[in-house]
Design a protein around this motif. Structure first.
Motif, short mmCIF file in Angstrom:
data_model
loop_
_atom_site.label_atom_id
_atom_site.label_comp_id
_atom_site.label_asym_id
_atom_site.label_seq_id
_atom_site.Cartn_x
_atom_site.Cartn_y
_atom_site.Cartn_z
N ASP A 12 0.83 -1.22 0.00
CA ASP A 12 0.00 0.00 0.00
C ASP A 12 0.86 1.26 0.00
OD1 ASP A 12 -2.36 -1.53 0.09
OD2 ASP A 12 -2.24 -1.68 2.27
N GLY A 13 1.94 1.20 -0.75
CA GLY A 13 2.82 2.35 -0.87
C GLY A 13 3.79 2.52 0.28
N ARG A 14 3.67 1.70 1.31
CA ARG A 14 4.55 1.82 2.48
C ARG A 14 5.72 0.85 2.34
NH1 ARG A 14 5.17 -0.75 7.41
NH2 ARG A 14 3.50 -2.22 6.90
N PRO A 15 6.96 1.32 2.42
CA PRO A 15 8.10 0.41 2.30
C PRO A 15 8.23 -0.49 3.52
CG PRO A 15 8.85 2.65 2.80
CD PRO A 15 7.37 2.74 2.55
N VAL A 16 8.30 -1.80 3.27
CA VAL A 16 8.53 -2.77 4.34
C VAL A 16 9.99 -3.21 4.31
CG1 VAL A 16 7.91 -5.04 5.25
CG2 VAL A 16 6.14 -3.53 4.32
N LEU A 17 10.48 -3.57 3.13
CA LEU A 17 11.90 -3.85 2.93
C LEU A 17 12.44 -2.78 1.99
CD1 LEU A 17 11.74 -7.72 2.39
CD2 LEU A 17 12.28 -6.51 4.51
N ARG A 18 13.44 -2.05 2.45
CA ARG A 18 13.95 -0.93 1.65
C ARG A 18 15.15 -1.30 0.80
NH1 ARG A 18 11.91 1.55 6.27
NH2 ARG A 18 10.65 3.42 5.88
N SER A 19 16.11 -1.99 1.39
CA SER A 19 17.32 -2.34 0.65
C SER A 19 18.01 -3.49 1.36
CB SER A 19 18.25 -1.13 0.54
OG SER A 19 19.42 -1.47 -0.20
N VAL A 20 17.60 -4.70 1.04
CA VAL A 20 18.13 -5.89 1.70
C VAL A 20 19.10 -6.60 0.76
CG1 VAL A 20 17.58 -8.15 2.67
CG2 VAL A 20 16.11 -6.18 3.16
N SER A 21 20.30 -6.83 1.26
CA SER A 21 21.31 -7.55 0.47
C SER A 21 21.98 -8.59 1.35
CB SER A 21 22.37 -6.58 -0.07
OG SER A 21 21.79 -5.63 -0.94
N ASP A 205 25.47 -20.30 11.89
CA ASP A 205 26.87 -19.92 11.70
C ASP A 205 27.08 -18.43 11.93
OD1 ASP A 205 27.64 -22.54 10.88
OD2 ASP A 205 26.76 -22.15 8.92
N ARG A 206 26.09 -17.65 11.57
CA ARG A 206 26.16 -16.21 11.81
C ARG A 206 24.76 -15.66 11.97
NH1 ARG A 206 26.19 -13.17 6.44
NH2 ARG A 206 26.00 -14.76 4.82
N VAL A 207 24.69 -14.50 12.60
CA VAL A 207 23.40 -13.87 12.89
C VAL A 207 23.36 -12.50 12.22
CG1 VAL A 207 21.85 -13.05 14.70
CG2 VAL A 207 23.28 -15.06 15.11
N LEU A 208 22.27 -12.24 11.49
CA LEU A 208 22.04 -10.95 10.86
C LEU A 208 20.81 -10.32 11.48
CD1 LEU A 208 22.62 -11.94 7.12
CD2 LEU A 208 24.25 -10.87 8.68
N HIS A 209 20.84 -9.01 11.61
CA HIS A 209 19.74 -8.28 12.23
C HIS A 209 19.05 -7.43 11.16
CE1 HIS A 209 17.52 -6.71 15.61
NE2 HIS A 209 17.74 -5.48 15.21
N LEU A 210 17.73 -7.63 11.02
CA LEU A 210 16.97 -6.89 10.02
C LEU A 210 16.35 -5.65 10.66
CD1 LEU A 210 15.85 -6.80 7.10
CD2 LEU A 210 13.87 -8.12 7.93
N THR A 211 16.60 -4.50 10.05
CA THR A 211 16.01 -3.23 10.47
C THR A 211 15.39 -2.59 9.24
OG1 THR A 211 17.96 -1.87 9.97
CG2 THR A 211 17.91 -2.98 12.13
N PRO A 212 14.66 -1.49 9.41
CA PRO A 212 14.10 -0.82 8.22
C PRO A 212 15.16 -0.40 7.18
CG PRO A 212 13.01 -0.03 10.18
CD PRO A 212 14.14 -0.89 10.65
N GLU A 213 16.39 -0.30 7.61
CA GLU A 213 17.47 0.09 6.69
C GLU A 213 18.09 -1.08 5.96
OE1 GLU A 213 17.22 1.49 9.90
OE2 GLU A 213 16.17 3.09 8.80
N GLY A 214 17.85 -2.32 6.43
CA GLY A 214 18.41 -3.49 5.76
C GLY A 214 18.96 -4.48 6.75
N LEU A 215 19.86 -5.35 6.27
CA LEU A 215 20.48 -6.39 7.10
C LEU A 215 21.86 -5.97 7.54
CD1 LEU A 215 19.59 -9.71 5.21
CD2 LEU A 215 18.93 -9.16 7.55
N SER A 216 22.18 -6.28 8.81
CA SER A 216 23.51 -5.98 9.32
C SER A 216 23.94 -7.08 10.27
CB SER A 216 23.54 -4.63 10.02
OG SER A 216 22.64 -4.63 11.13
#
Length: 217
Positions: A12-21, A205-216
């Protein structure tokens, strides 16, 4: 190999995932954590080909999802993916063995050997004596274990697990997390675990954290 580059999804026009790599190598098992509503399940649905992104690139073993039609995505899910979702999706009109063996049936593998493989996975999740039971006879935690056995039975290339231990007691949670990790590493598959549990995340093996800005990391 799983490659995700600048993946985007809006509702609905609202970004949920903005830039996930991210990039996942064969044999690697990654946990993704994040606040509720940040888009973890949305990301899994995109990786599973159950939803289409609004931007970015997603490819599994060099096959770009953007180049695949719905029939090709269906074949990719059938042949290369294993799913463990929060809602289980256990079929009520099939026994536990039949639910677990279903991915093999869909690949044309029927008969005693397929049944034995299903029984082996049911044994691995502690349900060897329930193979002929019906889903209505199970608790939520038992149905989750059936879903995990079904996700592993056809030796998928990529395993996607959305809160797979949410309905399990600590003992069974530890068993299924160990099973997932062992199968992924031993087969050279890849695994993505979405979880709120720090204990579950530590199995990866590793943990990634998802935020509105992406994965880190």
């Amino acid at each position: 190999m799983l490659e995700i580059s600048d993946l985007q999804r809006r509702f609905d026009g609202r970004p949920v995932l903005r830039s996930v790599s991210m990039r996942l190598e064969p044999g690697e098992y990654v946990a993704i954590t994040g606040e509720s509503g940040v888009g973890k399940s949305t990301l899994l649905n995109l990786i599973a080909g159950l939803d289409r992104p609004d931007g970015g690139r997603l490819a599994l073993d060099g096959a770009d999802y953007g180049d695949l039609d719905e029939d090709s995505l269906t074949r990719l899910r059938r042949d290369k993916l294993g799913f463990v979702f929060q809602a289980f999706h256990i079929l009520p009109h099939l026994t536990l063995r039949q639910n677990v063996v279903l991915p093999l049936w869909l690949k044309g593998r029927k008969g005693p050997q397929a049944d034995r493989e299903a029984d082996r996975l049911l044994d691995a999740v502690g349900l060897a004596d329930r193979a002929d039971s019906w889903p209505r006879e199970l608790s939520g935690g038992e149905m989750q274990r059936v879903a995990i056995a079904r996700a592993l039975v056809h030796a998928p290339r990529l395993i996607l697990a959305d809160e797979p231990t949410g309905n399990l007691d600590p003992s069974n949670a530890a068993k299924v997390l160990t099973l997932l990790a062992e199968r992924i590493r031993a087969s050279g598959a890849m695994g993505i675990l979405v979880t709120h549990s720090p204990e579950a995340a530590r199995s990866a093996d590793r943990v990634l954290h998802l935020t509105p800005e992406g994965l880190s990391a």
